[in-house]
Design a protein around this motif. Structure first.
Motif, PDB file in Angstrom:
ATOM      1  N   GLN A 136       0.819  -1.202   0.000  1.00 36.44           N
ATOM      2  CA  GLN A 136       0.000   0.000   0.000  1.00 36.44           C
ATOM      3  C   GLN A 136       0.854   1.254   0.000  1.00 36.44           C
ATOM      4  N   ALA A 137       2.022   1.169   0.603  1.00 41.16           N
ATOM      5  CA  ALA A 137       2.910   2.324   0.628  1.00 41.16           C
ATOM      6  C   ALA A 137       3.566   2.554  -0.730  1.00 41.16           C
ATOM      7  N   ARG A 138       3.769   1.479  -1.492  1.00 43.10           N
ATOM      8  CA  ARG A 138       4.470   1.583  -2.770  1.00 43.10           C
ATOM      9  C   ARG A 138       3.534   1.649  -3.975  1.00 43.10           C
ATOM     10  N   PHE A 139       2.334   1.086  -3.858  1.00 44.76           N
ATOM     11  CA  PHE A 139       1.434   0.990  -5.000  1.00 44.76           C
ATOM     12  C   PHE A 139       0.052   1.543  -4.668  1.00 44.76           C
ATOM     13  N   GLU A 140      -0.598   2.093  -5.718  1.00 48.95           N
ATOM     14  CA  GLU A 140      -2.014   2.410  -5.649  1.00 48.95           C
ATOM     15  C   GLU A 140      -2.749   1.264  -6.333  1.00 48.95           C
ATOM     16  N   GLU A 141      -3.627   0.633  -5.616  1.00 46.94           N
ATOM     17  CA  GLU A 141      -4.253  -0.594  -6.115  1.00 46.94           C
ATOM     18  C   GLU A 141      -5.770  -0.477  -6.063  1.00 46.94           C
ATOM     19  N   THR A 142      -6.424  -1.086  -7.053  1.00 52.53           N
ATOM     20  CA  THR A 142      -7.877  -1.151  -7.059  1.00 52.53           C
ATOM     21  C   THR A 142      -8.325  -2.458  -7.707  1.00 52.53           C
ATOM     22  N   ASN A 143      -9.436  -2.965  -7.207  1.00 47.47           N
ATOM     23  CA  ASN A 143     -10.026  -4.150  -7.843  1.00 47.47           C
ATOM     24  C   ASN A 143     -11.272  -3.777  -8.644  1.00 47.47           C
ATOM     25  N   ASP A 144     -11.539  -2.472  -8.728  1.00 43.75           N
ATOM     26  CA  ASP A 144     -12.657  -1.980  -9.539  1.00 43.75           C
ATOM     27  C   ASP A 144     -12.138  -1.681 -10.943  1.00 43.75           C
ATOM     28  N   ALA A 145     -11.866  -2.732 -11.693  1.00 40.86           N
ATOM     29  CA  ALA A 145     -11.267  -2.578 -13.022  1.00 40.86           C
ATOM     30  C   ALA A 145     -11.772  -3.680 -13.932  1.00 40.86           C
ATOM     31  N   GLN A 146     -11.846  -3.351 -15.213  1.00 38.51           N
ATOM     32  CA  GLN A 146     -12.312  -4.319 -16.215  1.00 38.51           C
ATOM     33  C   GLN A 146     -11.504  -4.184 -17.494  1.00 38.51           C
ATOM     34  N   VAL A 147     -11.325  -5.327 -18.146  1.00 40.89           N
ATOM     35  CA  VAL A 147     -10.707  -5.332 -19.475  1.00 40.89           C
ATOM     36  C   VAL A 147     -11.733  -4.799 -20.472  1.00 40.89           C
ATOM     37  N   ASP A 148     -11.256  -4.021 -21.439  1.00 42.54           N
ATOM     38  CA  ASP A 148     -12.174  -3.450 -22.420  1.00 42.54           C
ATOM     39  C   ASP A 148     -11.542  -3.464 -23.800  1.00 42.54           C
ATOM     40  N   GLU A 149     -12.362  -3.466 -24.826  1.00 40.61           N
ATOM     41  CA  GLU A 149     -11.944  -3.342 -26.212  1.00 40.61           C
ATOM     42  C   GLU A 149     -13.145  -2.893 -27.027  1.00 40.61           C
ATOM     43  N   TYR A 150     -12.883  -2.434 -28.245  1.00 38.20           N
ATOM     44  CA  TYR A 150     -13.968  -1.901 -29.064  1.00 38.20           C
ATOM     45  C   TYR A 150     -14.874  -3.029 -29.549  1.00 38.20           C
ATOM     46  N   ILE A 151     -16.165  -2.861 -29.305  1.00 39.63           N
ATOM     47  CA  ILE A 151     -17.181  -3.789 -29.795  1.00 39.63           C
ATOM     48  C   ILE A 151     -18.129  -2.962 -30.650  1.00 39.63           C
ATOM     49  N   ASN A 152     -18.053  -3.140 -31.953  1.00 43.60           N
ATOM     50  CA  ASN A 152     -18.781  -2.282 -32.881  1.00 43.60           C
ATOM     51  C   ASN A 152     -19.898  -3.041 -33.572  1.00 43.60           C
ATOM     52  N   PRO A 153     -20.982  -2.351 -33.907  1.00 42.45           N
ATOM     53  CA  PRO A 153     -22.088  -3.016 -34.608  1.00 42.45           C
ATOM     54  C   PRO A 153     -21.791  -3.172 -36.098  1.00 42.45           C
ATOM     55  N   VAL A 154     -22.283  -4.259 -36.674  1.00 40.93           N
ATOM     56  CA  VAL A 154     -22.269  -4.456 -38.126  1.00 40.93           C
ATOM     57  C   VAL A 154     -23.664  -4.079 -38.614  1.00 40.93           C
ATOM     58  N   VAL A 155     -23.747  -3.025 -39.434  1.00 46.77           N
ATOM     59  CA  VAL A 155     -25.030  -2.427 -39.796  1.00 46.77           C
ATOM     60  C   VAL A 155     -25.314  -2.647 -41.276  1.00 46.77           C
TER      61      VAL A 155
END
Length: 358
Positions: A44-63
């Protein structure tokens, strides 16, 4: 008496063993807790940590760009596709017929150019004939004027009759009329040439319009074949063959593999003061707990996550309770593309960023 003494001795010995084991176990637990606590404090002294995180990438519609009935579906759910792969084929019979009609209209317009150019050539030849007729009529008129002058002089000295003078006068009028007619015919031929040139310009504009219609119809026909815009992975399939789709309707979703992946880590507002763009981050995804990934901070949000919500909170409308807000931090994942391929959008992660002291 000896039997009772032996029983008490055995009981005391058992109690001592239990006490000793309990003391050892408790000591081990205390030592483990102390080690865990020290490591946690150091982390905690050396790092800022969170477990409120998600992997993301572009998800686009095919129209769909055109309206029509689906003829073929050439992908399955969760299928990997390459850029340019055919995903959906829409029936193009109506659009192909419109394309053929537009091409025929273009050919007709181009054929009319040849007709008008031929008319211009013919009219130009006619104008040359009229020029010859003008010369002949002028020569005839000059001759008749001279003839009239002679007979007028003869008549004045009473050497010619009134009938002869009238006949010469009538011939002169005819010659003048023929001369004017030849000039009018020549001028009319020149006007027809100018009209034909104007028609050619108008026809050139019409041909360009027809070419634009053909190009548009070509595009419309091409839109009936829907291609993968980039390398990616298809989502859930919700369409069926022979289904009617409308222009602008979403047919599927594709995960963009070319744009890369990133993690959105929602840090508390009290944690971001030491973070900078370009700083390294360590990421552990819940799906692969024994494996860590590296990333680089790309950007920090300009506002808290609550401000981007559909109904942002307004502290002035009721009782105020101070809550630590979250700031979204975008972290670009780095590493081998094959390793990152294992990660999917929406996976939960734990992100640790080393504190940078000023």
């Amino acid at each position: 008496m000896n039997k009772g003494t032996n029983t008490n001795t055995n009981t005391n010995r058992t109690d001592r063993i239990i006490s000793r084991v309990t003391t050892i176990v408790a000591s081990i637990v205390v030592i483990c807790l102390a080690i865990w606590g020290i490591r946690t404090l150091i982390r905690q002294a050396r790092f800022e940590e969170t477990n409120d995180a998600q992997v993301d990438e572009y998800i686009n519609p095919v129209v769909a760009k055109v309206t029509g009935y689906i003829e073929e579906i050439r992908y399955d759910e969760n299928q990997d596709v390459k850029k340019g792969d055919t995903l959906v084929v829409i029936d193009n019979s109506e659009y192909a017929a419109a394309q053929q009609e537009a091409e025929a209209a273009l050919m007709n317009a181009k054929a009319q150019i040849a007709v008008i150019q031929s008319n211009v050539k013919t009219t130009d030849q006619s104008s040359k004939v009229y020029q010859s007729q003008i010369a002949a009529a002028k020569a005839k008129l000059t001759n008749q004027e001279q003839e009239y002058d002679r007979y007028k002089k003869l008549y004045d000295v009473e050497s010619a009759t009134k009938q002869q003078l009238d006949r010469v006068t009538a011939a002169l009028d005819v010659a003048r009329s023929d001369y004017k007619t030849a000039i009018s015919s020549y001028e009319a031929s020149l006007s027809r040439i100018e009209d034909a040139k104007v028609q050619l310009k108008a026809l050139d504009a019409e041909i360009k319009r027809r070419e634009a219609v053909v190009t548009r119809n070509d595009l419309t026909v091409s839109y009936t074949v829907i291609l993968a815009p980039y390398d990616g992975k298809m989502g859930r399939r919700t369409i069926q063959p022979k289904q009617l789709v409308q222009a602008g309707q979403t047919l599927a979703f594709i995960v963009d593999r070319e744009a890369g992946k990133w993690v959105i880590a929602n840090y508390k507002e009290t944690q971001i003061r030491h973070m900078k763009i370009g700083e390294k981050a360590k990421i552990v995804v819940d799906a692969y707990p024994g494996k860590s990934f590296t990333g680089v901070i790309e950007s920090l949000s300009g506002a808290t996550g609550s401000r981007f919500s559909l109904l942002p909170p307004d502290n002035a409308t009721g009782n105020f309770v101070k809550i630590a807000q979250r700031i979204p931090v975008r972290i670009r994942l780095e590493g081998n593309s094959e390793e990152l391929r294992e990660l999917s959008a929406g996976m939960s992660a734990v992100v640790a960023v080393k504190k940078e002291r000023n």
